[in-house]
Write an enzyme that holds these catalytic residues in place. Structure first.
Site, PDB file in Angstrom:
ATOM      1  N   CYS A 162       9.224  -9.323 -17.431  1.00  0.00           N
ATOM      2  CA  CYS A 162       9.764  -9.502 -18.775  1.00  0.00           C
ATOM      3  C   CYS A 162       9.809  -8.135 -19.447  1.00  0.00           C
ATOM      4  CB  CYS A 162       8.874 -10.461 -19.569  1.00  0.00           C
ATOM      5  SG  CYS A 162       9.460 -10.791 -21.244  1.00  0.00           S
ATOM      6  N   GLU A 196      12.555  -9.349 -11.806  1.00  0.00           N
ATOM      7  CA  GLU A 196      12.545 -10.784 -11.531  1.00  0.00           C
ATOM      8  C   GLU A 196      13.871 -11.397 -11.959  1.00  0.00           C
ATOM      9  OE1 GLU A 196       9.951 -14.506 -13.195  1.00  0.00           O
ATOM     10  OE2 GLU A 196       8.845 -12.711 -12.541  1.00  0.00           O
TER      11      GLU A 196
END
Length: 244
Positions: A162, A196
């Site tokens: 993130c 990710e």
């Protein structure tokens, strides 16, 4: 009068009218920042005065009122993120914060980022993650700029889970610096890293911008008629990511 974000601050403000949010703005340091999304703060924060949440920019403690924030400010001795300072260049620092050792700070960091990220789902299970917090330091302390997180053990070699830069700090190159640092960590660990997936909309924009600049730098320094295979691996990586 303290500065507030300009109307050019990036974000989907028109998609989420402020009146539809429980917390419509946060007071963070010297800034009043309009929020973009709801975050799962405790129910008692659903009806705070003026829809404004007060947040300490150093320890990330959140409060309901100006009075509570003022009282906290006189008592709080924290002037930088917890954890180890692993990078410094002039006034810019990056701190590595362990989600297991600094659980409350990291949970509050996740709540802060949720107000500006639509896909954010991690809030309380922070122990498997490391958080890399970027700050800019002056005489008052180390002011929060942004951060990224990554899993301590990723089976898919993800080097970033993130990423978030404060809206008042966006469009200033901080996101590119955070992304670049995530790849430097992978290089130090002697691993091939990638973010990710799937990327959020803002994340995809940030990475395409980063790799476009990387590709331009690579080609600028490359020999005449470079081959992408073998001789200029970073160019090949950039092209692959730009075409995803």
């Amino acid at each position: 009068m303290s500065p507030a974000p300009s109307s050019a601050t990036p974000g989907p403000h028109n998609m989420f009218p402020p009146n539809s949010l429980r917390i419509r703005r946060i007071r963070f340091g010297e800034y009043d920042i309009e929020t973009w999304y709801d975050a799962p703060f405790p129910e008692e924060y659903a009806a705070i005065p003026d829809g404004r949440l007060w947040m300490c920019e150093y320890c990330l403690k959140y409060m309901k009122s100006r009075f509570s924030a003022g009282r906290h400010q006189t008592k709080c001795k924290v002037r930088h993120p917890p954890g180890d300072e692993i990078y410094r260049d002039g006034r810019i620092s990056i701190f590595e914060v362990d989600g297991r050792k600094n659980k409350i700070y990291c949970q509050n960091l996740c709540l802060l980022s949720k107000m500006f990220l639509d896909h954010k789902s991690l809030f309380y299970d922070v122990e498997p993650f490391l958080f890399y917090v970027m700050t800019e330091t002056d005489d008052m302390g180390a002011h929060f700029v942004g951060y990224f997180s990554k899993e301590k053990l990723s089976m898919k070699n993800y080097n970033l889970s993130c990423i978030m830069t404060l809206p008042v700090r966006q469009r200033q190159g901080w996101g590119n610096l955070l992304i670049d640092f995530s790849y430097l960590l992978s290089k130090k660990e002697q691993r091939v890293g990638s973010p990710e997936k799937p990327l959020s909309a803002l994340g995809a924009i940030g990475y395409k911008n980063y790799w476009t600049l990387s590709l331009m730098r690579c080609l600028q320094n490359a020999p005449p008629n470079p081959r992408l295979e073998g001789t200029v691996p970073s160019c090949a990586s950039a092209i692959r990511l730009l075409t995803i």
